[in-house]
Design a protein around this motif. Structure first.
Motif, PDB file in Angstrom:
ATOM      1  N   TYR A  46       0.892  -1.126   0.151  1.00 32.76           N
ATOM      2  CA  TYR A  46       0.020  -0.108  -0.046  1.00 32.76           C
ATOM      3  C   TYR A  46       0.782   1.201  -0.002  1.00 32.76           C
ATOM      4  N   PHE A  47       2.193   1.298   0.843  1.00 30.78           N
ATOM      5  CA  PHE A  47       2.764   2.550   0.891  1.00 30.78           C
ATOM      6  C   PHE A  47       3.639   2.433  -0.388  1.00 30.78           C
ATOM      7  N   VAL A  48       3.995   1.497  -1.226  1.00 37.13           N
ATOM      8  CA  VAL A  48       4.489   1.187  -2.283  1.00 37.13           C
ATOM      9  C   VAL A  48       3.829   2.129  -3.480  1.00 37.13           C
ATOM     10  N   PHE A  49       2.324   1.688  -3.347  1.00 36.45           N
ATOM     11  CA  PHE A  49       1.433   2.595  -4.179  1.00 36.45           C
ATOM     12  C   PHE A  49       1.321   4.173  -3.948  1.00 36.45           C
ATOM     13  N   GLN A  50       1.425   4.380  -2.651  1.00 39.91           N
ATOM     14  CA  GLN A  50       1.580   5.945  -2.400  1.00 39.91           C
ATOM     15  C   GLN A  50       2.628   6.497  -2.803  1.00 39.91           C
ATOM     16  N   ARG A  51       3.881   5.990  -2.790  1.00 40.88           N
ATOM     17  CA  ARG A  51       5.242   6.456  -3.080  1.00 40.88           C
ATOM     18  C   ARG A  51       4.951   6.633  -4.433  1.00 40.88           C
ATOM     19  N   GLU A  52       4.265   5.667  -5.404  1.00 37.71           N
ATOM     20  CA  GLU A  52       4.398   5.881  -6.803  1.00 37.71           C
ATOM     21  C   GLU A  52       3.145   6.756  -7.264  1.00 37.71           C
ATOM     22  N   GLY A  53       2.481   7.426  -6.369  1.00 41.20           N
ATOM     23  CA  GLY A  53       1.405   8.323  -6.630  1.00 41.20           C
ATOM     24  C   GLY A  53       0.134   7.573  -6.968  1.00 41.20           C
ATOM     25  N   ILE A  54       0.142   6.565  -6.551  1.00 41.80           N
ATOM     26  CA  ILE A  54      -1.434   5.788  -6.808  1.00 41.80           C
ATOM     27  C   ILE A  54      -2.163   5.482  -5.622  1.00 41.80           C
ATOM     28  N   ASP A  55      -3.395   6.122  -5.665  1.00 45.14           N
ATOM     29  CA  ASP A  55      -4.397   6.033  -4.409  1.00 45.14           C
ATOM     30  C   ASP A  55      -5.293   4.945  -4.795  1.00 45.14           C
ATOM     31  N   TYR A  56      -5.066   3.883  -4.126  1.00 37.23           N
ATOM     32  CA  TYR A  56      -5.348   2.527  -4.317  1.00 37.23           C
ATOM     33  C   TYR A  56      -6.939   2.702  -3.911  1.00 37.23           C
ATOM     34  N   PHE A  57      -7.361   3.295  -3.176  1.00 36.66           N
ATOM     35  CA  PHE A  57      -8.951   3.178  -2.842  1.00 36.66           C
ATOM     36  C   PHE A  57      -9.672   4.377  -3.706  1.00 36.66           C
TER      37      PHE A  57
END
Length: 205
Positions: A46-57
Motif C-alpha cells: 500500500y505504501f509502495v502505491f502511495q510512493r508511486e502516486g497511486i491512490d489505491y482506494f
C-alpha cells in the motif's frame, strides 16, 4: 476391567492408524506467522502505491510500470518464503516434541497433493502477469491456494479444508470486485490465516 482394556486397545490402534495415514504435526502458530507476514506485506505494498502516486482506494484502474510489477512480485516471493520457513520451523518443533518423523511417506503424499494445484496456480498467475492481467492475480492466488488446501486435507488435519473453502469463496467473490485484490488478498492470506492458526493452536496444542 477387560472391557476397559478392550476400549483402550481400540483407541491405541485408532491413534496408530491416524498417525500412519495423516500428517498431524501442522502447527497453528505457523498459520499465525504466515498471516502476520501477509498483512505486513500488504501494508508495505500500500505504501509502495502511495510512493508511486497511486491512490489505491480511489476506484480508478491504475497502470503498473515494469519496475513496480517487479517490486510487487519480489514482495510476494518474500512473503511466501517467510510463510514456508515459519511453517517448517514450527512444524518441525511440534514433530520433535511428539516424537514423530517430519519426513515420511505420508508427508510426501501430502506435499504432492498440495503442490499440484498450487504449482498449476503459480504458472497460471505467471501467465496473467505476462499478459498484464494484474487484476486477476489476487483472485487466482486465493482460488488455487484454497483448492490446494482442500486437496491436501486427506493427508493432514481435516480442519484445514475449512480454511480452503473460505479461501475459495473469497477468491470467487473477489472476481466480482476487480481492482480490490489487495484487500481480498489481505483478508484471505492475512486475517483468515491468523484466525485459523489461533483456533488450531488452541485445539491441538
Amino acid at each position: 476391567m477387560e472391557s476397559k482394556n478392550y476400549h483402550e486397545d481400540l483407541s491405541h490402534i485408532r491413534s496408530m492408524m491416524e498417525r500412519s495415514s495423516r500428517f498431524i504435526s501442522l502447527s497453528g502458530l505457523s498459520g499465525v506467522v504466515a498471516g502476520l507476514a501477509a498483512i505486513i506485506g500488504a501494508v508495505y505494498v500500500y505504501f509502495v502505491f502511495q510512493r508511486e502516486g497511486i491512490d489505491y482506494f480511489d476506484g480508478e484502474r491504475n497502470i503498473f510500470g515494469p519496475s513496480l510489477v517487479k517490486e510487487l512480485v519480489v514482495t510476494g516471493v518474500v512473503i511466501l518464503g517467510v510463510a514456508l520457513l515459519s511453517g517448517y520451523i514450527f512444524t518441525a518443533n511440534k514433530s520433535k516434541k511428539k516424537g514423530l518423523k517430519i519426513w515420511d511417506a505420508t508427508t510426501k503424499r501430502l506435499l504432492v497433493t498440495f503442490a499440484v494445484p498450487l504449482v498449476t496456480g503459480g504458472f497460471f498467475c505467471l501467465a496473467l502477469l505476462y499478459h498484464h492481467l494484474f487484476v486477476f492475480i489476487a483472485p487466482a492466488t486465493l482460488l488455487f491456494y484454497g483448492l490446494a488446501l482442500v486437496s491436501a486435507e486427506r493427508y493432514t488435519l481435516t480442519d484445514i479444508k475449512y480454511l480452503g473453502y473460505c479461501q475459495i469463496v473469497l477468491g470467487l467473490i473477489s472476481l466480482f470486485f476487480l481492482g480490490w485484490g489487495l484487500v481480498f488478498w489481505t483478508i484471505g492470506f492475512g486475517a483468515l490465516h491468523i484466525v485459523y492458526g489461533l483456533i488450531m493452536h488452541k485445539k491441538y496444542k
